[in-house]
Design a protein around this motif. Structure first.
Motif, PDB file in Angstrom:
ATOM      1  N   PRO A  64       0.764  -1.207   0.065  1.00  0.00           N
ATOM      2  CA  PRO A  64      -0.011  -0.144   0.066  1.00  0.00           C
ATOM      3  C   PRO A  64       0.699   1.301  -0.182  1.00  0.00           C
ATOM      4  O   PRO A  64       1.802   1.476   0.860  1.00  0.00           O
ATOM      5  CB  PRO A  64      -0.799  -0.177   1.348  1.00  0.00           C
ATOM      6  N   ARG A  65       0.661   1.902  -1.049  1.00  0.00           N
ATOM      7  CA  ARG A  65       1.339   3.387  -1.175  1.00  0.00           C
ATOM      8  C   ARG A  65       0.324   4.453  -1.481  1.00  0.00           C
ATOM      9  O   ARG A  65      -0.802   3.950  -2.175  1.00  0.00           O
ATOM     10  CB  ARG A  65       2.400   3.299  -2.267  1.00  0.00           C
ATOM     11  N   THR A  68       0.232   7.294  -2.971  1.00  0.00           N
ATOM     12  CA  THR A  68       0.469   8.159  -4.056  1.00  0.00           C
ATOM     13  C   THR A  68      -0.493   8.680  -4.920  1.00  0.00           C
ATOM     14  O   THR A  68      -1.637   7.870  -4.956  1.00  0.00           O
ATOM     15  CB  THR A  68       1.599   7.736  -5.014  1.00  0.00           C
ATOM     16  N   ALA A  92      -0.873   8.795  -8.053  1.00  0.00           N
ATOM     17  CA  ALA A  92      -1.093   7.814  -9.161  1.00  0.00           C
ATOM     18  C   ALA A  92      -1.928   6.499  -8.609  1.00  0.00           C
ATOM     19  O   ALA A  92      -2.665   5.963  -9.455  1.00  0.00           O
ATOM     20  CB  ALA A  92       0.308   7.383  -9.792  1.00  0.00           C
ATOM     21  N   ASN A  93      -1.381   6.121  -7.597  1.00  0.00           N
ATOM     22  CA  ASN A  93      -1.896   4.731  -6.963  1.00  0.00           C
ATOM     23  C   ASN A  93      -3.555   5.078  -6.911  1.00  0.00           C
ATOM     24  O   ASN A  93      -4.429   4.173  -7.090  1.00  0.00           O
ATOM     25  CB  ASN A  93      -1.358   4.438  -5.864  1.00  0.00           C
ATOM     26  N   LEU A 113      -5.485   7.097  -8.385  1.00  0.00           N
ATOM     27  CA  LEU A 113      -5.883   7.096  -9.582  1.00  0.00           C
ATOM     28  C   LEU A 113      -6.357   5.910 -10.151  1.00  0.00           C
ATOM     29  O   LEU A 113      -7.360   5.442 -10.554  1.00  0.00           O
ATOM     30  CB  LEU A 113      -5.183   7.867 -10.641  1.00  0.00           C
ATOM     31  N   VAL A 114      -5.179   5.128  -9.986  1.00  0.00           N
ATOM     32  CA  VAL A 114      -5.337   3.643 -10.530  1.00  0.00           C
ATOM     33  C   VAL A 114      -6.619   2.832  -9.696  1.00  0.00           C
ATOM     34  O   VAL A 114      -7.200   2.134 -10.296  1.00  0.00           O
ATOM     35  CB  VAL A 114      -4.153   2.721 -10.091  1.00  0.00           C
ATOM     36  N   THR A 115      -6.547   3.190  -8.424  1.00  0.00           N
ATOM     37  CA  THR A 115      -7.448   2.390  -7.595  1.00  0.00           C
ATOM     38  C   THR A 115      -9.175   2.818  -8.177  1.00  0.00           C
ATOM     39  O   THR A 115      -9.880   2.172  -8.048  1.00  0.00           O
ATOM     40  CB  THR A 115      -7.354   2.653  -5.991  1.00  0.00           C
ATOM     41  N   LEU A 131      -9.595   4.068 -11.160  1.00  0.00           N
ATOM     42  CA  LEU A 131      -9.845   3.193 -12.455  1.00  0.00           C
ATOM     43  C   LEU A 131     -10.387   1.689 -12.059  1.00  0.00           C
ATOM     44  O   LEU A 131     -11.225   1.039 -12.863  1.00  0.00           O
ATOM     45  CB  LEU A 131      -8.679   3.447 -13.337  1.00  0.00           C
ATOM     46  N   ILE A 153      -3.955  -2.316  -3.223  1.00  0.00           N
ATOM     47  CA  ILE A 153      -4.877  -1.329  -3.248  1.00  0.00           C
ATOM     48  C   ILE A 153      -6.021  -1.491  -4.431  1.00  0.00           C
ATOM     49  O   ILE A 153      -7.345  -1.509  -4.317  1.00  0.00           O
ATOM     50  CB  ILE A 153      -4.746  -0.052  -2.972  1.00  0.00           C
ATOM     51  N   PRO A 154      -5.463  -1.326  -5.715  1.00  0.00           N
ATOM     52  CA  PRO A 154      -6.203  -1.252  -6.764  1.00  0.00           C
ATOM     53  C   PRO A 154      -6.877  -2.701  -6.883  1.00  0.00           C
ATOM     54  O   PRO A 154      -8.021  -2.595  -7.232  1.00  0.00           O
ATOM     55  CB  PRO A 154      -5.030  -1.289  -8.082  1.00  0.00           C
ATOM     56  N   ASP A 159       3.243   4.519 -13.406  1.00  0.00           N
ATOM     57  CA  ASP A 159       1.584   4.704 -13.169  1.00  0.00           C
ATOM     58  C   ASP A 159       1.099   5.510 -14.306  1.00  0.00           C
ATOM     59  O   ASP A 159      -0.173   5.175 -14.586  1.00  0.00           O
ATOM     60  CB  ASP A 159       1.737   5.490 -11.823  1.00  0.00           C
ATOM     61  N   ILE A 182      -2.092   4.682 -16.516  1.00  0.00           N
ATOM     62  CA  ILE A 182      -3.567   5.561 -16.525  1.00  0.00           C
ATOM     63  C   ILE A 182      -3.759   5.833 -17.911  1.00  0.00           C
ATOM     64  O   ILE A 182      -4.871   5.643 -18.337  1.00  0.00           O
ATOM     65  CB  ILE A 182      -3.390   6.629 -15.481  1.00  0.00           C
ATOM     66  N   PHE A 236      -5.027   2.830 -19.875  1.00  0.00           N
ATOM     67  CA  PHE A 236      -6.235   2.444 -19.477  1.00  0.00           C
ATOM     68  C   PHE A 236      -7.170   3.312 -20.235  1.00  0.00           C
ATOM     69  O   PHE A 236      -8.297   2.764 -20.826  1.00  0.00           O
ATOM     70  CB  PHE A 236      -6.399   2.360 -18.014  1.00  0.00           C
TER      71      PHE A 236
END
Lengths: 255, 110
Positions: free
Chosen positions: A22-23, A25, A27-28, A30-32, A34, B2-3, B54, B58, B61
């Protein structure tokens, strides 16, 4: 080689773990977002597909469905027609067979009365002959029966014997026999028919009543609205006579 | 990590909320989902290759989703929507398969 391979493999897992740690950031996050969107869309689309009705079908598919439905409908229509015809046929068959049964039953009743195999009831007369001198013989009984028949008697009983086509009368000593059964005196004769005509036929001058009294007996005629004749004739199947086949009978009438 | 949890959360939310896809989005959503899946598998592969970024993920995607939807839209306008959708799905499917194969080789050496 194996060692290096193991190393690379370890690398891959390590990288996966590192990236999976777990970070927080930008970007993370945002990715999550998505990923959440993807999962949401995935689940939505799956459900949409599962409950999709006709609206999701293309035109050719709709045409095929329509075609299927109309073919099925035509098939069911044909089946319906056939079943209705069957039902009608069965229904009319029931009617016909009921009518045939009724007709047959009527025939049985008529023939049974004629042949003396069923009890009969109706208006008629009872004739009682007191004959102290036993002068009334089989010949007179035959005359009486003839006279009754002439007057339209439909069912006749002499003593305890039902008079039918084959009935015969016989004397033995002073006893009269009908169909080999002794007729007890006083002789009782029951007849079903038009009672007025029957009693008139018995009482005419020179008729039954007269001839009995000439022989010293007394014949009493009583008119009744309701006479029950319970004596039955037992049918014996003919041994010699057989019916002439219908075709021959019509082709060549008896000379 | 997390994703991945986010993906599961999204799926559960979709199942629970049971939303109706708007009519205008109905032709595009399936293709967009497949395109996004392609991007995800591509991303996982990049992680294992050690070249994950990252920003690249994004962008890929979003562009995947937009391009896929656009191709379908274009196909619909040209009257070949069904065929183009099939084509896109085939291409994305092939890519997903090759990515999964690569991932498998990285993780299991097989």
């Amino acid at each position: 080689m194996t060692e290096r391979a193991a190393d690379t493999r370890g690398d891959a897992w390590r990288r996966l773990r590192r990236i999976g740690a777990p970070r927080l950031t930008k970007a993370n996050v945002l990715v999550t977002v998505l990923a959440v969107t993807l999962g949401f869309a995935l689940a939505t689309q799956v459900q949409q597909t599962q409950e999709a009705g006709l609206e999701s079908l293309t035109q050719p598919e709709l045409l095929r469905v329509l075609d299927d439905v109309s073919q099925r409908s035509a098939r069911l229509d044909a089946q319906l027609g056939e079943l209705q015809r069957n039902r009608d046929a069965l229904r009319s068959g029931v009617d016909t067979s009921a009518a045939a049964l009724q007709q047959a039953q009527d025939q049985v009743d008529r023939l049974g009365i004629l042949a003396g195999t069923v009890p009969a009831t109706g208006p008629g007369i009872a004739l009682t002959i007191s004959d102290p001198g036993s002068k009334v013989t089989a010949v007179h009984l035959l005359d009486i029966v003839q006279e009754l028949r002439n007057a339209g008697a439909e069912v006749i009983q002499v003593g305890g014997v039902r008079v039918v086509a084959s009935t015969f009368f016989d004397d033995e000593g002073t006893t009269v026999y009908a169909d080999n059964a002794p007729v007890e005196r006083p002789l009782t004769i029951l007849a079903i028919g038009d009672s007025a005509t029957l009693s008139a036929a018995m009482s005419i001058p020179g008729g039954v009543v007269d001839s009995v009294s000439q022989r010293g007996g007394v014949a009493t005629v009583s008119i009744r609205d309701h006479i029950e004749i319970r004596a039955l004739h037992t049918l014996i199947p003919p041994r010699f006579a057989t019916p002439v086949p219908a075709a021959t009978a019509t082709a060549s009438p008896t000379p | 990590m997390i994703p991945a949890i986010g993906l599961v959360v999204g799926i559960i939310a979709g199942l629970v909320l049971h939303p109706t896809v708007p009519l205008w989005a109905q032709p595009y959503l399936p293709i967009a989902v497949v395109a996004a899946l392609d991007a995800v598998f591509g991303g996982v592969r990049a992680v294992l290759d050690g070249i994950f970024d990252d920003k690249v993920f994004i962008v890929s995607f979003l562009s995947n989703v937009v391009v896929a939807a656009f191709i379908v839209f274009l196909g619909d306008q040209l009257g070949v929507g069904t065929q183009l959708s099939t084509g896109v799905v085939v291409v994305l499917g092939v890519r997903i398969f090759s990515n999964v194969a690569s991932i498998r080789r990285h993780l299991f050496r097989a």
